[in-house]
Design an enzyme around this catalytic site. Structure first.
Site, PDB file in Angstrom:
ATOM      1  N   HIS A 104      11.901 -18.645  29.061  1.00  0.00           N
ATOM      2  CA  HIS A 104      10.504 -20.425  28.365  1.00  0.00           C
ATOM      3  C   HIS A 104       9.993 -20.359  27.578  1.00  0.00           C
ATOM      4  O   HIS A 104       9.800 -19.850  27.078  1.00  0.00           O
ATOM      5  CB  HIS A 104       9.310 -19.920  29.794  1.00  0.00           C
ATOM      6  CG  HIS A 104       9.468 -19.675  31.455  1.00  0.00           C
ATOM      7  ND1 HIS A 104       8.479 -20.102  31.686  1.00  0.00           N
ATOM      8  CD2 HIS A 104       9.853 -18.709  32.335  1.00  0.00           C
ATOM      9  CE1 HIS A 104       9.112 -20.269  33.665  1.00  0.00           C
ATOM     10  NE2 HIS A 104       9.823 -18.920  33.713  1.00  0.00           N
TER      11      HIS A 104
ATOM     12  N   THR B 282      20.528 -12.252  21.513  1.00  0.00           N
ATOM     13  CA  THR B 282      19.477 -12.895  21.538  1.00  0.00           C
ATOM     14  C   THR B 282      20.128 -13.889  20.803  1.00  0.00           C
ATOM     15  O   THR B 282      19.825 -15.032  21.008  1.00  0.00           O
ATOM     16  CB  THR B 282      18.655 -12.082  21.297  1.00  0.00           C
ATOM     17  OG1 THR B 282      18.564 -11.857  19.814  1.00  0.00           O
ATOM     18  CG2 THR B 282      17.584 -11.515  22.073  1.00  0.00           C
TER      19      THR B 282
ATOM     20  N   ARG C  32      22.242  -5.786  17.080  1.00  0.00           N
ATOM     21  CA  ARG C  32      22.579  -6.199  15.274  1.00  0.00           C
ATOM     22  C   ARG C  32      24.343  -6.110  15.379  1.00  0.00           C
ATOM     23  O   ARG C  32      23.843  -4.807  15.926  1.00  0.00           O
ATOM     24  CB  ARG C  32      21.752  -5.974  14.940  1.00  0.00           C
ATOM     25  CG  ARG C  32      20.769  -6.306  14.643  1.00  0.00           C
ATOM     26  CD  ARG C  32      19.200  -6.500  13.270  1.00  0.00           C
ATOM     27  NE  ARG C  32      17.575  -6.856  13.523  1.00  0.00           N
ATOM     28  CZ  ARG C  32      17.776  -7.968  13.684  1.00  0.00           C
ATOM     29  NH1 ARG C  32      18.315  -8.992  14.478  1.00  0.00           N
ATOM     30  NH2 ARG C  32      16.978  -7.802  13.651  1.00  0.00           N
TER      31      ARG C  32
ATOM     32  N   LYS D  94      29.443  -3.378  12.575  1.00  0.00           N
ATOM     33  CA  LYS D  94      30.632  -3.149  12.453  1.00  0.00           C
ATOM     34  C   LYS D  94      31.525  -4.119  12.625  1.00  0.00           C
ATOM     35  O   LYS D  94      31.540  -4.300  13.526  1.00  0.00           O
ATOM     36  CB  LYS D  94      31.630  -1.375  13.101  1.00  0.00           C
ATOM     37  CG  LYS D  94      32.520  -1.081  12.546  1.00  0.00           C
ATOM     38  CD  LYS D  94      32.823  -0.051  13.145  1.00  0.00           C
ATOM     39  CE  LYS D  94      34.130   0.443  12.884  1.00  0.00           C
ATOM     40  NZ  LYS D  94      34.407   2.156  13.634  1.00  0.00           N
TER      41      LYS D  94
END
Length: 183
Positions: A112, A162, A177, A180
């Site tokens: 949303h 994300t 994130r 490696k």
């Protein structure tokens, strides 16, 4: 196509298509089967539910496919028990070939926009998901709409993806994130 008319003023008309009903029935049927057996029968049912499957795909049980959106799974891909797809009619989820998807992984295409103070979950949105060839997504990870995961990437257990993931890296964390680079 079956249509149900609104019961009263202001109600939204609901449309039920055969594919939607068939996919819902397919989910119940597959839920009842042993979780890691009968792969040929599972694939037959998934194809009836309009899921595009490559060769030698193994989909374990106890998962679910919500919605009527396009779902494509490439050759020789393994989906562990409890994998859930939240599809949307306007976008696709595409899983590449030779991928391994761990238990309880979720693919979520919908979200949303942020609304005003009266209702913070504003206008609904949907964005597709692409997982490249040879990826490994660990147990309990979540992949959100609008994300592409590059070939050969590894998503650690419990990560929330994300944003796009480059090829041949390991990502972990919330949000995920790069931890490696892989050879």
């Amino acid at each position: 196509m079956l249509k149900r008319s609104p019961a009263g003023p202001g109600e939204v008309e609901q449309t039920w298509t055969g594919a939607k009903v068939l996919r819902h029935f397919m989910n119940f049927l597959l839920w009842c089967l042993p979780p890691s057996r009968m792969f040929s029968f599972r694939n037959f049912c998934l194809r009836l539910g309009n899921v595009q499957l490559g060769q030698d795909v193994s989909v374990c049980g106890r998962g679910w496919i919500y919605g009527r959106g396009r779902l494509e799974i490439g050759d020789a891909t393994w989906l562990s028990p409890g994998v859930v797809f939240y599809t949307h009619a306007d976008v696709a989820i595409a899983i590449g070939s030779r991928c391994d998807i761990g238990p309880a992984v979720e693919f979520v295409t919908g979200s949303h926009e942020i609304g005003d103070a009266n209702r913070r979950a504003g206008q609904g949105t949907a964005a597709g998901i692409v997982v490249g060839d040879g990826c490994w997504i660990g147990s309990g990870a979540r992949v959100l709409g609008g994300v592409s995961i590059g070939n050969g990437a590894v998503v650690a257990a419990g990560a929330v993806v994300t944003r796009d993931v480059p090829a041949n890296v390991l990502v972990a964390g919330v949000p995920a994130r790069v931890k490696k680079e892989l050879a």
